[in-house]
Design a protein around this motif. Structure first.
Motif, PDB file in Angstrom:
ATOM      1  N   PRO A 135       8.293  -4.659  -6.552  1.00 21.92           N
ATOM      2  CA  PRO A 135       7.598  -3.474  -6.008  1.00 21.92           C
ATOM      3  C   PRO A 135       6.389  -3.832  -5.131  1.00 21.92           C
ATOM      4  O   PRO A 135       6.096  -3.134  -4.166  1.00 21.92           O
ATOM      5  N   MET A 136       5.723  -4.908  -5.449  1.00 17.18           N
ATOM      6  CA  MET A 136       4.569  -5.309  -4.631  1.00 17.18           C
ATOM      7  C   MET A 136       4.995  -5.732  -3.233  1.00 17.18           C
ATOM      8  O   MET A 136       4.221  -5.624  -2.280  1.00 17.18           O
ATOM      9  N   ALA A 137       6.222  -6.195  -3.076  1.00 18.36           N
ATOM     10  CA  ALA A 137       6.714  -6.601  -1.755  1.00 18.36           C
ATOM     11  C   ALA A 137       6.750  -5.407  -0.812  1.00 18.36           C
ATOM     12  O   ALA A 137       6.448  -5.538   0.386  1.00 18.36           O
ATOM     13  N   PHE A 138       7.098  -4.225  -1.320  1.00 22.27           N
ATOM     14  CA  PHE A 138       7.112  -3.019  -0.492  1.00 22.27           C
ATOM     15  C   PHE A 138       5.696  -2.692  -0.002  1.00 22.27           C
ATOM     16  O   PHE A 138       5.495  -2.307   1.149  1.00 22.27           O
ATOM     17  N   ILE A 139       4.744  -2.838  -0.899  1.00 21.15           N
ATOM     18  CA  ILE A 139       3.344  -2.566  -0.534  1.00 21.15           C
ATOM     19  C   ILE A 139       2.905  -3.536   0.564  1.00 21.15           C
ATOM     20  O   ILE A 139       2.293  -3.128   1.557  1.00 21.15           O
ATOM     21  N   TRP A 140       3.239  -4.813   0.404  1.00 21.53           N
ATOM     22  CA  TRP A 140       2.857  -5.793   1.420  1.00 21.53           C
ATOM     23  C   TRP A 140       3.565  -5.521   2.750  1.00 21.53           C
ATOM     24  O   TRP A 140       2.980  -5.736   3.819  1.00 21.53           O
ATOM     25  N   LEU A 141       4.798  -5.048   2.704  1.00 23.23           N
ATOM     26  CA  LEU A 141       5.504  -4.681   3.938  1.00 23.23           C
ATOM     27  C   LEU A 141       4.774  -3.565   4.682  1.00 23.23           C
ATOM     28  O   LEU A 141       4.628  -3.606   5.904  1.00 23.23           O
ATOM     29  N   VAL A 142       4.327  -2.577   3.937  1.00 22.95           N
ATOM     30  CA  VAL A 142       3.601  -1.457   4.559  1.00 22.95           C
ATOM     31  C   VAL A 142       2.298  -1.943   5.180  1.00 22.95           C
ATOM     32  O   VAL A 142       1.996  -1.623   6.338  1.00 22.95           O
ATOM     33  N   TYR A 143       1.533  -2.724   4.442  1.00 20.24           N
ATOM     34  CA  TYR A 143       0.275  -3.229   5.005  1.00 20.24           C
ATOM     35  C   TYR A 143       0.518  -4.119   6.223  1.00 20.24           C
ATOM     36  O   TYR A 143      -0.204  -4.045   7.210  1.00 20.24           O
ATOM     37  N   ALA A 144       1.552  -4.950   6.171  1.00 20.17           N
ATOM     38  CA  ALA A 144       1.876  -5.810   7.312  1.00 20.17           C
ATOM     39  C   ALA A 144       2.253  -4.971   8.530  1.00 20.17           C
ATOM     40  O   ALA A 144       1.838  -5.273   9.658  1.00 20.17           O
ATOM     41  N   ALA A 145       3.005  -3.907   8.318  1.00 24.57           N
ATOM     42  CA  ALA A 145       3.385  -3.021   9.429  1.00 24.57           C
ATOM     43  C   ALA A 145       2.151  -2.377  10.059  1.00 24.57           C
ATOM     44  O   ALA A 145       2.038  -2.294  11.293  1.00 24.57           O
ATOM     45  N   TRP A 146       1.207  -1.945   9.228  1.00 25.77           N
ATOM     46  CA  TRP A 146      -0.022  -1.339   9.767  1.00 25.77           C
ATOM     47  C   TRP A 146      -0.851  -2.361  10.538  1.00 25.77           C
ATOM     48  O   TRP A 146      -1.417  -2.039  11.581  1.00 25.77           O
ATOM     49  N   ILE A 147      -0.928  -3.571  10.027  1.00 27.13           N
ATOM     50  CA  ILE A 147      -1.684  -4.613  10.740  1.00 27.13           C
ATOM     51  C   ILE A 147      -1.052  -4.878  12.094  1.00 27.13           C
ATOM     52  O   ILE A 147      -1.749  -4.955  13.116  1.00 27.13           O
ATOM     53  N   LEU A 148       0.277  -4.979  12.140  1.00 33.09           N
ATOM     54  CA  LEU A 148       0.967  -5.186  13.418  1.00 33.09           C
ATOM     55  C   LEU A 148       0.731  -4.016  14.371  1.00 33.09           C
ATOM     56  O   LEU A 148       0.520  -4.227  15.573  1.00 33.09           O
ATOM     57  N   LEU A 149       0.756  -2.795  13.843  1.00 35.63           N
ATOM     58  CA  LEU A 149       0.514  -1.620  14.692  1.00 35.63           C
ATOM     59  C   LEU A 149      -0.900  -1.645  15.263  1.00 35.63           C
ATOM     60  O   LEU A 149      -1.105  -1.391  16.453  1.00 35.63           O
ATOM     61  N   ILE A 150      -1.878  -1.968  14.438  1.00 36.06           N
ATOM     62  CA  ILE A 150      -3.274  -2.020  14.908  1.00 36.06           C
ATOM     63  C   ILE A 150      -3.440  -3.103  15.967  1.00 36.06           C
ATOM     64  O   ILE A 150      -4.099  -2.882  16.990  1.00 36.06           O
ATOM     65  N   VAL A 151      -2.841  -4.254  15.754  1.00 33.91           N
ATOM     66  CA  VAL A 151      -2.909  -5.327  16.748  1.00 33.91           C
ATOM     67  C   VAL A 151      -2.257  -4.867  18.052  1.00 33.91           C
ATOM     68  O   VAL A 151      -2.817  -5.049  19.136  1.00 33.91           O
ATOM     69  N   TYR A 152      -1.080  -4.255  17.954  1.00 31.70           N
ATOM     70  CA  TYR A 152      -0.387  -3.766  19.149  1.00 31.70           C
ATOM     71  C   TYR A 152      -1.258  -2.758  19.910  1.00 31.70           C
ATOM     72  O   TYR A 152      -1.421  -2.854  21.133  1.00 31.70           O
ATOM     73  N   LEU A 153      -1.809  -1.771  19.200  1.00 32.61           N
ATOM     74  CA  LEU A 153      -2.624  -0.744  19.861  1.00 32.61           C
ATOM     75  C   LEU A 153      -3.883  -1.342  20.480  1.00 32.61           C
ATOM     76  O   LEU A 153      -4.314  -0.925  21.562  1.00 32.61           O
TER      77      LEU A 153
END
Length: 185
Positions: free
Chosen positions: A3-21
């Protein structure tokens, strides 16, 4: 899957989005005026969203991790919302702004996801927050609430700005295109 892997996936996606923006902001046209209160308000809302769940009165929102099926759905919803947001950002090109502001050489964009809603970046951001809240809970629950309020204010402010800037084109565009939810509102 843990279950923690899902949480890390979400945080990683947000970090990538912030970097992209952040990186894509370098190609944007210049704002015609500075709006520091808007920038600060958005930053304060994001910080508050992740501090509020730490207060004992709001601990009930710290329900994650949930089961793998619901977490999988949440990750898919998060990524879908972010993909819609990125598509909208790409369609805007140099017309994008972090704040509600007129741009130098501003153009009214009505293609890409702007065919379906007038504010697809907000739609994508809210959908991504819903998916993230399903997986992570806590700060994303408050982020959804706080950004939802900010985005609703910005929809009105941006519509008024665009109506002033594009008095010929915007009224027709606004009549045929919903604000945030296709075919609904």
């Amino acid at each position: 899957m843990n279950p923690m892997a899902f949480i890390w996936l979400v945080y990683a996606a947000w970090i990538l989005l912030i970097v992209y923006l952040t990186v894509s902001a370098f190609g944007a046209k210049r704002d015609t005026e500075e709006h520091m209160p808007q920038r600060l308000g958005l930053m304060v809302a994001m910080i508050a969203a992740f501090l509020l769940p730490r207060l004992s009165i709001f601990r009930f929102v710290n329900f994650a991790p949930v089961n793998a099926v619901l977490s999988s759905i949440g990750v898919v919803v998060t990524v879908a919302g972010m993909a819609f947001l990125v598509w909208a950002r790409q369609s805007l090109g140099g017309n994008w702004s972090q704040i509600v502001s007129s741009k130098q050489g501003h153009e009214l964009v009505t293609s890409g996801p702007y065919r379906f809603v007038r504010h697809p970046m907000y739609t994508g951001g809210l959908v991504a927050c819903i998916g993230s809240a399903i997986v992570v809970g806590g700060g994303f629950v408050f982020l959804l609430i706080l950004l939802g309020a900010i985005f609703l204010w910005r929809v009105g402010a941006e519509d008024r700005l665009l109506a002033r800037q594009f008095p010929e084109e915007f009224p027709d565009y606004a009549r045929r295109t919903k604000a945030l939810i296709p075919f609904v509102w």
